[in-house]
Design an enzyme around this catalytic site. Structure first.
Site: not given
Length: 503
Positions: A330-333, A357
């Site tokens: 997922v993009e947030s890390g 991130m």
């Protein structure tokens, strides 16, 4: 040296004209009390004003009466620079009314530009954004008529290669939410869903002689273990201790505080579904698209799955046994767990790793994913996709541009049309019961989020999976490669296309 302050005391550190950077992700982990303290001060003193606010992924909480919505609405902010506006319910409406300048840049490019500023560089080079709306040779990043700053994104050539150069204003205030501060002022994120850009933001602010304000749930006597102290105390100016908001027990699965084996992902996801806004999962359309798209997964793939219709891919990947054989991100890390959506989008159930991130977008930008599944508002005959802006509304590009820019296989999950579409499937036979009134396959997309020309040059495999057929991108445009049983090629597909396709 940091000081323990109330939120109202800490906000006095903010001056008129400051550039604030907020560490949050769409609708999660926003320092709500700090935002509301700004609003209280603004209502009393009409200050701070003329603010610029930067956030890689936006900073709403899905409530137009909370967080930053009030002081933005009443005029404290002159300029917003965000990757995503989806959780900022009133703000995204005001943007389209030209109430203040607003710029939409790819999420990962903002994250990398913040990190560049932390390292003493004025900006960050990227190939992400070339030939899509943010490219100054196309539309540029401005969302409304008054957003005409041409310094944020520039087209440049370096050593014979073309890039976009992303440059942010100098950040002078950091607003961060963490879990705890120890007696040395070190900030841990143990109960948080992610740490986002927190460290880079603080480093950039201190390099610019600004102020770092951190909201935490508690103070602890025992110093954090060094690897757990995301922000060292020497970078912090003010710590605000705020009683944590009550969360449903289901959200405890997202902090990583206990192990959640693969077998329990679905149980926890169902619990979260009951308290977080989600699309219905049992529609025939979603099942048809999700089942077909999931067939593109291969063992050991590293994957990103977008929100909306693409979420159905994970459901059918579980059914066909592939979900346990791939690595979701997922993009947030987060890496290695199960991404949730709705109000908690950005968090993960059972993640094996959650890192900064900017590092996640290093992976995405350099083709580290094997496959991604994304939604689409519009697709044209050339294969270009609009995924960020509809008529009279927008949410923003988010991480979409970074994820699709270099991933070897890109699968768009979309309906053939929308607004009233009704489809059924019995024993594998698909029937279009009622057509939607708004086409999604159009002669020309309103704005380009994904460049077909760039994808062809990169050698990417691109599929467009609908509820009735599958298209593949070729150098000539869309090619129809599959028609589902029960679908009439002429009546259900070709007659409804505003362009010709290869079959």
């Amino acid at each position: 040296m940091y000081e323990i302050m109330s939120s109202d005391e800490a906000i006095r550190l903010i001056r008129d004209g400051d550039c604030i950077c907020v560490n949050s992700f769409v609708g999660i982990e926003s320092p709500v009390e700090l935002h509301e303290a700004i609003y209280r001060r603004y209502q009393r003193m009409q200050s701070p004003r003329h603010l610029t606010i930067i956030s890689s992924a936006g900073f709403g909480v899905w409530d137009e009466e909370r967080n930053a919505e009030g002081y933005i609405r009443e005029g404290a902010v002159d300029r917003l620079i965000c990757g995503h506006f989806g959780a900022m319910l009133s703000t995204k409406k005001l943007v389209l009314e030209d109430r203040f300048e607003a710029y939409n840049l790819p999420l990962g490019c903002i994250s990398h530009a913040i990190r560049a500023q932390a390292g003493g560089l004025p900006g960050a080079l990227s190939k992400v954004g070339l030939d899509i709306f943010v490219d100054p040779r196309k539309e540029g990043p401005g969302i409304n008529r008054i957003s005409i700053d041409d310094s944020l994104v520039k087209y440049v050539e370096v050593d014979g290669e073309e890039f976009l150069y992303y440059k942010l204003p100098k950040i002078t205030v950091a607003l961060i939410k963490g879990t705890a501060a120890d007696r040395k002022g070190n900030i841990s994120f143990d109960d948080m869903f992610m740490s986002g850009d927190a460290l880079s933001i603080c480093q950039a602010v201190k390099a610019n002689h600004g102020k770092v304000i951190v909201q935490v749930d508690r103070l602890v006597d025992t110093p954090s273990r060094p690897r757990n102290a995301i922000i060292p105390g020497c970078l912090v100016d003010a710590i605000v201790v705020t009683e944590p908001e009550e969360r449903n027990e289901a959200y405890s699965a997202l902090t990583g505080s206990f192990e959640i084996p693969y077998e329990e992902w679905s149980v926890w996801n169902e619990k979260i579904d009951t308290v977080s806004a989600k699309l219905p999962k049992n529609s025939a359309v979603g099942n048809i698209i999700g089942r077909r798209a999931a067939k593109e997964l291969r063992v050991d793939d590293i994957v990103n799955i977008g929100i909306g219709l693409p979420e159905m891919v994970s459901r059918h990947a579980r059914k066909n046994g592939m979900l346990d054989m791939v690595t979701l991100t997922v993009e947030s890390g987060g890496i290695g767990g199960f991404p949730v959506s709705g109000e908690a989008f950005g968090a993960m159930i059972g993640a094996s790793s959650v890192y900064d991130m900017a590092n996640q977008f290093d992976l995405y930008d350099n083709g580290g994913l094997d496959i991604c599944f994304m939604g689409a508002l519009e697709v044209d005959g050339q294969g270009n996709v609009n995924a960020h802006r509809g008529p009279g509304a927008f949410a923003g590009i988010g991480g979409f541009a970074n994820i699709t820019a270099k991933t070897p296989t890109v699968v768009f999950c979309m309906t053939f049309n929308t607004k009233g579409l009704e489809v059924s499937q019995k024993k594998g036979v698909v029937t279009v019961e009622k057509e939607g009134t708004v086409p999604k396959l159009v002669d020309k997309v309103a704005s380009v989020s994904f460049s077909a020309k760039r994808a062809i040059a990169n050698g990417q495999k691109v599929l467009y999976v609908t509820e009735r057929c599958v298209f593949r991108l070729t150098p000539k445009g869309l090619k129809l490669i599959e028609v589902y049983p029960g679908i009439d090629l002429e009546k259900d597909i070709l007659e409804k296309l505003p362009f010709e396709v290869e079959i």
